[in-house]
Write an enzyme that holds these catalytic residues in place. Structure first.
Site, PDB file in Angstrom:
ATOM      1  N   ARG A  51       2.771  -6.127   9.360  1.00  0.00           N
ATOM      2  CA  ARG A  51       2.028  -5.010   9.965  1.00  0.00           C
ATOM      3  C   ARG A  51       2.599  -4.619  11.328  1.00  0.00           C
ATOM      4  O   ARG A  51       2.624  -3.436  11.673  1.00  0.00           O
ATOM      5  CB  ARG A  51       0.546  -5.350  10.032  1.00  0.00           C
ATOM      6  CG  ARG A  51      -0.123  -5.181   8.655  1.00  0.00           C
ATOM      7  CD  ARG A  51      -1.458  -5.838   8.575  1.00  0.00           C
ATOM      8  NE  ARG A  51      -2.216  -5.461   7.371  1.00  0.00           N
ATOM      9  CZ  ARG A  51      -3.320  -6.079   6.988  1.00  0.00           C
ATOM     10  NH1 ARG A  51      -3.802  -7.102   7.681  1.00  0.00           N
ATOM     11  NH2 ARG A  51      -3.951  -5.682   5.892  1.00  0.00           N
ATOM     12  N   ARG A  71      -1.542 -14.179   4.752  1.00  0.00           N
ATOM     13  CA  ARG A  71      -2.232 -13.442   5.825  1.00  0.00           C
ATOM     14  C   ARG A  71      -1.494 -13.592   7.157  1.00  0.00           C
ATOM     15  O   ARG A  71      -1.510 -12.683   7.989  1.00  0.00           O
ATOM     16  CB  ARG A  71      -3.700 -13.860   5.901  1.00  0.00           C
ATOM     17  CG  ARG A  71      -4.466 -13.371   4.651  1.00  0.00           C
ATOM     18  CD  ARG A  71      -5.944 -13.632   4.714  1.00  0.00           C
ATOM     19  NE  ARG A  71      -6.632 -12.823   5.702  1.00  0.00           N
ATOM     20  CZ  ARG A  71      -7.090 -11.585   5.494  1.00  0.00           C
ATOM     21  NH1 ARG A  71      -6.900 -10.992   4.323  1.00  0.00           N
ATOM     22  NH2 ARG A  71      -7.731 -10.932   6.434  1.00  0.00           N
ATOM     23  N   TYR A 118     -12.225  -2.289  -3.720  1.00  0.00           N
ATOM     24  CA  TYR A 118     -12.717  -2.477  -2.340  1.00  0.00           C
ATOM     25  C   TYR A 118     -14.239  -2.349  -2.264  1.00  0.00           C
ATOM     26  O   TYR A 118     -14.775  -1.915  -1.248  1.00  0.00           O
ATOM     27  CB  TYR A 118     -12.055  -1.466  -1.402  1.00  0.00           C
ATOM     28  CG  TYR A 118     -10.711  -1.899  -0.841  1.00  0.00           C
ATOM     29  CD1 TYR A 118     -10.582  -3.078  -0.093  1.00  0.00           C
ATOM     30  CD2 TYR A 118      -9.569  -1.121  -1.010  1.00  0.00           C
ATOM     31  CE1 TYR A 118      -9.363  -3.464   0.454  1.00  0.00           C
ATOM     32  CE2 TYR A 118      -8.335  -1.500  -0.463  1.00  0.00           C
ATOM     33  CZ  TYR A 118      -8.248  -2.673   0.264  1.00  0.00           C
ATOM     34  OH  TYR A 118      -7.041  -3.049   0.814  1.00  0.00           O
ATOM     35  N   ASN A 139      -2.027   0.379   6.718  1.00  0.00           N
ATOM     36  CA  ASN A 139      -1.462  -0.855   7.286  1.00  0.00           C
ATOM     37  C   ASN A 139      -0.608  -1.650   6.291  1.00  0.00           C
ATOM     38  O   ASN A 139      -0.495  -2.866   6.398  1.00  0.00           O
ATOM     39  CB  ASN A 139      -2.560  -1.700   7.939  1.00  0.00           C
ATOM     40  CG  ASN A 139      -3.631  -2.128   6.951  1.00  0.00           C
ATOM     41  OD1 ASN A 139      -3.538  -1.817   5.765  1.00  0.00           O
ATOM     42  ND2 ASN A 139      -4.616  -2.846   7.432  1.00  0.00           N
ATOM     43  N   HIS A 168      -2.169  -5.459   1.621  1.00  0.00           N
ATOM     44  CA  HIS A 168      -3.462  -6.148   1.455  1.00  0.00           C
ATOM     45  C   HIS A 168      -3.183  -7.574   1.019  1.00  0.00           C
ATOM     46  O   HIS A 168      -2.236  -7.824   0.268  1.00  0.00           O
ATOM     47  CB  HIS A 168      -4.306  -5.465   0.361  1.00  0.00           C
ATOM     48  CG  HIS A 168      -5.424  -6.333  -0.145  1.00  0.00           C
ATOM     49  ND1 HIS A 168      -6.637  -6.412   0.488  1.00  0.00           N
ATOM     50  CD2 HIS A 168      -5.474  -7.219  -1.175  1.00  0.00           C
ATOM     51  CE1 HIS A 168      -7.399  -7.303  -0.153  1.00  0.00           C
ATOM     52  NE2 HIS A 168      -6.708  -7.800  -1.167  1.00  0.00           N
ATOM     53  N   PHE A 228     -15.510   3.762   6.897  1.00  0.00           N
ATOM     54  CA  PHE A 228     -14.149   4.174   6.531  1.00  0.00           C
ATOM     55  C   PHE A 228     -13.896   4.089   5.028  1.00  0.00           C
ATOM     56  O   PHE A 228     -12.758   4.264   4.580  1.00  0.00           O
ATOM     57  CB  PHE A 228     -13.112   3.336   7.289  1.00  0.00           C
ATOM     58  CG  PHE A 228     -13.260   1.836   7.099  1.00  0.00           C
ATOM     59  CD1 PHE A 228     -12.760   1.205   5.968  1.00  0.00           C
ATOM     60  CD2 PHE A 228     -13.875   1.065   8.064  1.00  0.00           C
ATOM     61  CE1 PHE A 228     -12.883  -0.157   5.788  1.00  0.00           C
ATOM     62  CE2 PHE A 228     -13.996  -0.317   7.894  1.00  0.00           C
ATOM     63  CZ  PHE A 228     -13.505  -0.925   6.756  1.00  0.00           C
ATOM     64  N   LYS A 285       0.826  -1.212   0.000  1.00  0.00           N
ATOM     65  CA  LYS A 285       0.000   0.000   0.000  1.00  0.00           C
ATOM     66  C   LYS A 285       0.868   1.274   0.000  1.00  0.00           C
ATOM     67  O   LYS A 285       2.076   1.218   0.275  1.00  0.00           O
ATOM     68  CB  LYS A 285      -0.929  -0.036   1.215  1.00  0.00           C
ATOM     69  CG  LYS A 285      -1.952  -1.198   1.171  1.00  0.00           C
ATOM     70  CD  LYS A 285      -2.926  -1.129   2.351  1.00  0.00           C
ATOM     71  CE  LYS A 285      -3.944  -2.255   2.297  1.00  0.00           C
ATOM     72  NZ  LYS A 285      -4.936  -2.161   3.411  1.00  0.00           N
ATOM     73  N   GLU A 327      -9.550 -10.989  -7.492  1.00  0.00           N
ATOM     74  CA  GLU A 327      -8.606  -9.889  -7.289  1.00  0.00           C
ATOM     75  C   GLU A 327      -7.397 -10.009  -8.223  1.00  0.00           C
ATOM     76  O   GLU A 327      -6.881  -8.994  -8.702  1.00  0.00           O
ATOM     77  CB  GLU A 327      -8.169  -9.837  -5.832  1.00  0.00           C
ATOM     78  CG  GLU A 327      -9.302  -9.386  -4.905  1.00  0.00           C
ATOM     79  CD  GLU A 327      -8.923  -9.363  -3.433  1.00  0.00           C
ATOM     80  OE1 GLU A 327      -9.774  -8.993  -2.612  1.00  0.00           O
ATOM     81  OE2 GLU A 327      -7.769  -9.711  -3.096  1.00  0.00           O
ATOM     82  N   THR A 361      -5.081  -6.922  10.953  1.00  0.00           N
ATOM     83  CA  THR A 361      -5.417  -5.662  10.281  1.00  0.00           C
ATOM     84  C   THR A 361      -4.907  -4.443  11.052  1.00  0.00           C
ATOM     85  O   THR A 361      -4.314  -3.529  10.482  1.00  0.00           O
ATOM     86  CB  THR A 361      -6.955  -5.540  10.120  1.00  0.00           C
ATOM     87  OG1 THR A 361      -7.439  -6.740   9.520  1.00  0.00           O
ATOM     88  CG2 THR A 361      -7.334  -4.350   9.267  1.00  0.00           C
TER      89      THR A 361
END
Ligand code: GTP
Ligand code: MG
Length: 138
Positions: free
Chosen positions: A102, A85, A49, A112, A115, A57, A9, A126, A91
């Protein structure tokens, strides 16, 4: 073997952390079989998203995702979705286990750093959102 979609990100690309994050993936046995650096518009981020469109948010999230370059990538390996993950961590970086991306790099629950797809069906969607079949070189 399984494939998953990963995004580094804007908070992380801004701080020049792409290589350090990729090293975490590779150290965990994930192979980067496709990768490109792109700049999303807020509209494109919203399309990606879309499941979060009704969340409070959503505006903040899409504005953030369009605030700088992202690196989109496809990771391949045994159980790649769950493994990615695990390497990402929770998150919210305050809840992320030590050693995860993270925990080490994320600035907040919004900014964060990474993704990762959450299930086989979303991984497939995706990956197709960003890559053509020809771009996946396993
Ligand atoms: P992704 O891999 O990015 O999908 O993260 P996730 O699966 O761990 O979290 P989730 O799908 O629940 O939320 C998607 C993204 O929305 C998160 O990664 C955050 O960037 C953002 N997000 C989630 N909760 C909040 C929040 O309370 N505030 C803000 N600003 N962003 C949030
Ligand atoms: Mg998610």
């Amino acid at each position: 073997t399984e494939r998953t979609l990963s995004i580094i990100k804007p908070d992380a690309t801004k701080r020049n952390l792409t290589g350090k994050i990729n090293a975490k993936f590779e150290d965990a046995g994930l192979r980067i079989i496709a990768q490109k650096r792109i700049q999303l518009t807020q509209e494109q981020a919203g399309k990606f998203y879309d499941v979060h469109r009704e969340r409070p948010f959503f505006g903040e999230l899409t504005e953030f995702m369009a605030s700088g370059p992202v690196v989109v990538q496809v990771l391949e390996g045994e159980g790649a979705i769950a493994k990615n993950r695990e390497v990402m961590g929770a998150t919210n970086p305050a809840d992320a286990a030590a050693g995860t991306i993270r925990a080490e790099f994320a600035e907040s629950v919004g900014e964060n750093s990474v993704h990762g797809s959450d299930a086989p069906e979303t991984a497939k969607e995706e990956i197709a959102f960003f890559f053509s079949g020809l771009e996946l070189v396993g």
